[in-house]
Design an enzyme around this catalytic site. Structure first.
Site, PDB file in Angstrom:
ATOM      1  N   ARG A 159       0.952  -1.158  -0.009  1.00 39.57           N
ATOM      2  CA  ARG A 159      -0.024   0.131  -0.054  1.00 39.57           C
ATOM      3  C   ARG A 159       0.893   1.152  -0.101  1.00 39.57           C
ATOM      4  NH1 ARG A 159      -2.256  -3.534   3.597  1.00 39.57           N
ATOM      5  NH2 ARG A 159      -4.165  -4.248   3.335  1.00 39.57           N
ATOM      6  N   LYS A 184      -2.050  -2.323   7.394  1.00 40.34           N
ATOM      7  CA  LYS A 184      -3.441  -2.099   7.746  1.00 40.34           C
ATOM      8  C   LYS A 184      -3.920  -3.237   8.621  1.00 40.34           C
ATOM      9  CE  LYS A 184      -7.928  -1.300   5.545  1.00 40.34           C
ATOM     10  NZ  LYS A 184      -8.543  -1.465   4.225  1.00 40.34           N
ATOM     11  N   HIS A 254      -2.531   2.717  -6.094  1.00 34.16           N
ATOM     12  CA  HIS A 254      -3.281   1.507  -5.815  1.00 34.16           C
ATOM     13  C   HIS A 254      -3.442   0.678  -6.989  1.00 34.16           C
ATOM     14  CE1 HIS A 254      -5.404  -0.149  -2.275  1.00 34.16           C
ATOM     15  NE2 HIS A 254      -6.241  -0.503  -2.864  1.00 34.16           N
ATOM     16  N   ARG A 257      -0.868  -1.783  -7.322  1.00 32.75           N
ATOM     17  CA  ARG A 257      -1.114  -2.943  -6.264  1.00 32.75           C
ATOM     18  C   ARG A 257      -2.298  -3.732  -6.894  1.00 32.75           C
ATOM     19  NH1 ARG A 257      -1.510  -4.263  -0.623  1.00 32.75           N
ATOM     20  NH2 ARG A 257      -3.765  -4.909  -0.077  1.00 32.75           N
ATOM     21  N   HIS A 280      -4.152  -8.894   3.104  1.00 31.07           N
ATOM     22  CA  HIS A 280      -5.637  -8.971   3.294  1.00 31.07           C
ATOM     23  C   HIS A 280      -5.998 -10.025   4.447  1.00 31.07           C
ATOM     24  CE1 HIS A 280      -6.498  -7.760  -1.180  1.00 31.07           C
ATOM     25  NE2 HIS A 280      -6.276  -6.871  -0.559  1.00 31.07           N
ATOM     26  N   TYR A 289     -10.283 -10.722  -7.323  1.00 32.37           N
ATOM     27  CA  TYR A 289      -9.398 -10.259  -8.199  1.00 32.37           C
ATOM     28  C   TYR A 289      -9.698 -11.483  -9.163  1.00 32.37           C
ATOM     29  CZ  TYR A 289      -6.857  -6.805  -6.214  1.00 32.37           C
ATOM     30  OH  TYR A 289      -6.589  -5.635  -5.328  1.00 32.37           O
TER      31      TYR A 289
END
Length: 326
Positions: A159, A184, A254, A257, A280, A289
């Site tokens: 990120r 995150k 992003h 990413r 994640h 995805y």
């Protein structure tokens, strides 16, 4: 019930509670914005104490969020944003109820809007990535820095904030691994940098970064003033290179990413590995995805679907006798 403090006072106590429970700075900042917005909206409607907040008021607030339009763009709030605003208010009200400041929680039966199932933003093709990387002027310290930034974003899928926070000690040059600290959800993870990205990073550290240092700092990527990047500044930098490369797809950091995840999935990577790379928490976040990566699906379809076989047709579809009647 004893006299209830003003909402702003209770808000301050609420944030002290969140800090004691190790909530991240970014989350606190977002919640501070959302809750102050709700308090201001309530005050405009004559609500001055938390005891006056009712389920009807929350229903009115939800309608207001639905009809709200951005003054600059005229666009409505996304349903995911509306849900985020409402859940933030609900969490605060739940805490107020637990602490005894309100007798009942008016958000108990609050229904959140159903969020859209959106595909990730645009991703780049391999040719577009190579054009992007080749667009950097490598004759300057900032050029070496920018090439290393683009290479690392592409190689790791990290990120924007994670790249900004990278320190010198976070890179293991021997193993080619990068430590992402407090990503995150305040979780650490280790990701491979890839050989090419590591080489460009090493070149920047040796030939570019020394010219940018203004004071002693462990931050890897520095601005011309010797400071760490602001998130908006980094996005603008990446966007400028995309534009210079003739890439008009929307996005910036992003998008790189998304590109990492999509191209790896098309190359045969499994979802669990991509989940670990991207950091994640839930696999269903990574599964989106699969909707973007169509290459493998096409290959399977070509191999397994009877209609895709290169067989002689039973009849010639171009003959008039074989055409469907209207």
């Amino acid at each position: 019930m004893s006299q209830v403090p003003l909402p702003t006072v209770l808000l301050s106590r609420y944030f002290s509670y969140l800090k004691m429970n190790n909530w991240s700075t970014n989350t606190l900042s977002r919640r501070d914005y959302v809750l102050n917005k709700f308090i201001s909206w309530s005050s405009e409607r004559g609500i001055d104490t938390v005891t006056e907040i009712t389920s009807d008021l929350l229903a009115a607030y939800r309608r207001w969020l639905y009809h709200y339009r951005n003054e600059r763009t005229g666009k409505p709030l996304k349903f995911c944003t509306q849900a985020s605003y409402l859940s933030t208010v609900a969490h605060w009200l739940g805490w107020l109820n637990e602490q005894g400041w309100i007798e009942t929680d008016p958000s108990t039966n609050l229904e959140l809007p159903k969020e859209e199932q959106r595909l990730p933003s645009s991703h780049l093709t391999i040719d577009e990535i190579e054009a992007l990387l080749s667009s950097v002027d490598l004759t300057t310290p900032t050029g070496l820095r920018d090439r290393a930034i683009l290479e690392l974003l592409y190689a790791t899928g990290m990120r924007r904030a994670e790249l900004i926070a990278l320190k010198l000690d976070d890179i293991n040059h021997e193993s080619g691994l990068a430590m992402i600290r407090q990503g995150k959800g305040r979780k650490d993870r280790v990701v491979p940098t890839g050989k090419r990205a590591l080489q460009w990073l090493m070149k920047y550290l040796h030939d570019g970064r020394p010219a940018l240092i203004a004071e002693d700092t462990q931050v890897i990527f520095l601005t011309t003033r010797g400071n760490a990047f602001h998130p908006v500044t980094l996005s603008q930098l990446v966007r400028s290179y995309l534009t210079a490369s003739g890439i008009t797809k929307p996005g910036s950091c992003h998008m790189l990413r998304h590109t990492t995840a999509t191209l790896m999935l098309e190359g045969g990577a499994d979802l669990r590995s991509i989940q670990t790379l991207l950091g994640h928490e839930q696999l269903n976040t990574t599964q989106i995805y699969t909707h973007v990566s169509i290459k493998r699906l096409r290959e399977v379809h070509d191999k397994t679907h009877p209609g895709s076989k290169d067989r002689p047709p039973q009849s010639d579809p171009n003959k008039s006798d074989d055409k469907p009647t209207e």
